[in-house]
Design a protein around this motif. Structure first.
Motif, mmCIF file in Angstrom:
data_model
loop_
_atom_site.group_PDB
_atom_site.id
_atom_site.type_symbol
_atom_site.label_atom_id
_atom_site.label_comp_id
_atom_site.label_asym_id
_atom_site.label_seq_id
_atom_site.Cartn_x
_atom_site.Cartn_y
_atom_site.Cartn_z
ATOM 1 N N ARG A 309 39.509 -49.398 8.897
ATOM 2 C CA ARG A 309 39.740 -50.721 9.496
ATOM 3 C C ARG A 309 41.218 -50.910 9.835
ATOM 4 O O ARG A 309 41.576 -51.363 10.916
ATOM 5 C CB ARG A 309 39.265 -51.824 8.552
ATOM 6 C CG ARG A 309 38.185 -52.705 9.167
ATOM 7 C CD ARG A 309 37.843 -53.975 8.378
ATOM 8 N NE ARG A 309 38.045 -53.924 6.949
ATOM 9 C CZ ARG A 309 37.150 -53.466 6.060
ATOM 10 N NH1 ARG A 309 35.986 -53.007 6.463
ATOM 11 N NH2 ARG A 309 37.423 -53.479 4.770
ATOM 12 N N GLY A 312 42.064 -49.498 12.912
ATOM 13 C CA GLY A 312 41.430 -50.077 14.096
ATOM 14 C C GLY A 312 40.009 -49.608 14.339
ATOM 15 O O GLY A 312 39.480 -49.777 15.434
ATOM 16 N N ARG A 313 39.369 -49.017 13.339
ATOM 17 C CA ARG A 313 37.985 -48.548 13.512
ATOM 18 C C ARG A 313 37.039 -49.395 12.688
ATOM 19 O O ARG A 313 37.344 -49.723 11.539
ATOM 20 C CB ARG A 313 37.840 -47.088 13.051
ATOM 21 C CG ARG A 313 38.713 -46.130 13.796
ATOM 22 C CD ARG A 313 38.461 -46.223 15.299
ATOM 23 N NE ARG A 313 39.386 -45.373 16.013
ATOM 24 C CZ ARG A 313 39.003 -44.343 16.748
ATOM 25 N NH1 ARG A 313 37.736 -44.050 16.874
ATOM 26 N NH2 ARG A 313 39.900 -43.615 17.362
ATOM 27 N N THR A 314 35.916 -49.733 13.269
ATOM 28 C CA THR A 314 34.896 -50.410 12.483
ATOM 29 C C THR A 314 33.693 -49.501 12.333
ATOM 30 O O THR A 314 33.357 -48.731 13.226
ATOM 31 C CB THR A 314 34.441 -51.723 13.146
ATOM 32 O OG1 THR A 314 34.039 -51.417 14.487
ATOM 33 C CG2 THR A 314 35.540 -52.760 13.167
#
Ligand code: 1WB
Ligand code: MN
Length: 396
Positions: A309, A312-314
């Motif tokens: 997270r 920047g990754r979900t």
């Protein structure tokens, strides 16, 4: 390493009768519907349905499908030798030089066995009662070549592989290669390999010139594998250039440690990049008892999502949930009953397959491991062949 080379003995021929019986029974058996992909977790049966043509006998003589078995063709071997002679930075080159560019007078390591099917390989399988090798073009596959050459040599080796499998349909199956250097061409070749050549899935040797499969330029490959419903065997190679340095000093770049670090890192990238939300039906196979990931799962769950997270990754799922949904593992090169029992408890008996890693690992000890590990007859049959039949759609 002379202990790794075993002379073939035909003394142990107890497997022969079972094979004759099997040939007869195969004719009676039904085949899987090619369009459905049984869930990795949950489905326990063989594709033949209820009737098991190879019931385990006293837990010992059990049908054996070895699932990470290396093979090559002269054209690829020559091209790998050319890459070795160009002396790039890749950590893989030292090991590859020993195999493909041995100094004159030194005995070639592994190459004769890699290039052979009909002579040593089948005899060694017979001698140890191994029913089938699932063949794959050996590391580094076509991944160190220029794109056009990689595409052409993947096609050629897949053609050869399908010829070999057609010649020995009860003894050999095959995973197709592709050239990730050209993802569009790779996707086309993957389609041909499954729909025309009837191969059983794909092999990829981790990164390709530093590019990983979670990266958007690789997505056509993941999309093809998912659409074709065919598993992708994520095989190791040495750590990519960006993490190479600490592996150099003590020659730990290879199977001893670096391979697992590289392939495990690749799998962690897949589980944290969000890419598995995009391809929810993609199936991936990891060798070497899951490249240590089952052991790491609690820590990955605890720390993985917050880290991703922050980057920047979900991710819709936790790493352990992705692992369960997407991954199966093989026992290649890790003949440790305790590690096997841990993996059964951690990821489930349906997701574990036996492998030798021929010719890099000797056959007889891998067979002894499978036959002597403390498993129920049911567990042994699943690991020895039932899961492989289901996951790789092996029907002969
Ligand atoms: C070894 C294993 C060497 C593999 C390789 O060289 C490959 C080894 C290409 O155990 O020394 C492999 O593919 O598992
Ligand atoms: Mn291997």
């Amino acid at each position: 390493m002379p202990a790794r080379r075993r002379l073939v003995s035909r003394k142990q021929s107890e497997g022969r009768m079972a094979i004759d019986r099997r040939t007869a029974l195969v004719r009676m058996s039904t085949t899987v519907a090619a369009s459905t992909w049984p869930a990795l977790a949950g489905a326990t049966g063989s594709p033949r349905g209820e009737q098991d043509p190879w019931p385990p006998v006293g837990g010992r003589r059990v049908r054996k499908i070895a699932t990470e078995e290396a093979w090559s063709i002269p054209e690829v071997a020559e091209a790998v030798r050319d890459v070795v002679r160009q002396r790039g930075p890749s950590l893989d080159l030292k090991l590859l030089a020993q195999i493909y560019d041995a100094p004159p007078g030194t005995p070639p390591r592994f190459l004769p066995e890699l290039l052979d099917v009909d002579t040593v390989r089948l005899a060694e399988m017979d001698a140890s009662g191994v029913d089938m090798h699932l063949l794959s073009l050996t590391m580094p596959g076509v991944q160190m070549f220029e794109p056009d050459m990689g595409v052409a040599l993947a096609r050629l080796s897949n053609d050869r592989l399908s010829e070999i499998v057609r010649r020995h349909p009860t003894r050999l199956a095959g995973l197709a290669s592709f050239a990730p250097q050209d993802p569009g061409a790779a996707a086309k070749e993957m389609e041909r390999a499954i729909n025309t050549l009837k191969l059983n899935g794909f092999i990829v040797n981790s990164h390709t010139q530093g590019v990983y499969l979670d990266e958007p330029r690789s997505w056509p490959i993941l999309e093809a594998a998912e659409a074709l419903g065919a598993p992708l065997y994520l095989h190791p190679r040495a750590p990519s250039d960006g993490m190479a340095a600490p592996f150099r000093d003590y020659r730990i770049e290879g199977a001893v440690w670096g391979y697992g670090v590289e392939a495990g890192t690749h799998a962690v990238r897949l589980m944290l990049s969000g890419v598995l939300d995009r391809f929810p039906r993609l199936r991936i196979v990891l060798g070497h008892m899951g490249e240590a990931l089952p052991f790491w799962m609690w820590r990955l769950d605890f720390m993985g999502a917050p880290g991703a997270r922050a980057a920047g990754r979900t991710n819709q799922l936790k790493p352990s949930e992705y692992f369960q949904r997407h991954f199966a593992i093989t026992t290649s090169g890790v003949e440790d009953p305790l590690a096997l029992r841990f993996c059964i408890n951690k990821i489930g008996i349906d997701s574990i397959m036996w492998a030798i890693d021929y010719p890099y690992q000797p056959t007889a000890p891998a067979v002894a491991f499978l036959e002597s590990a403390p498993l129920s007859d049911q567990e042994r049959a699943q690991i020895a062949y039932r899961n492989a039949e289901r996951i790789f759609r092996i029907t002969e």
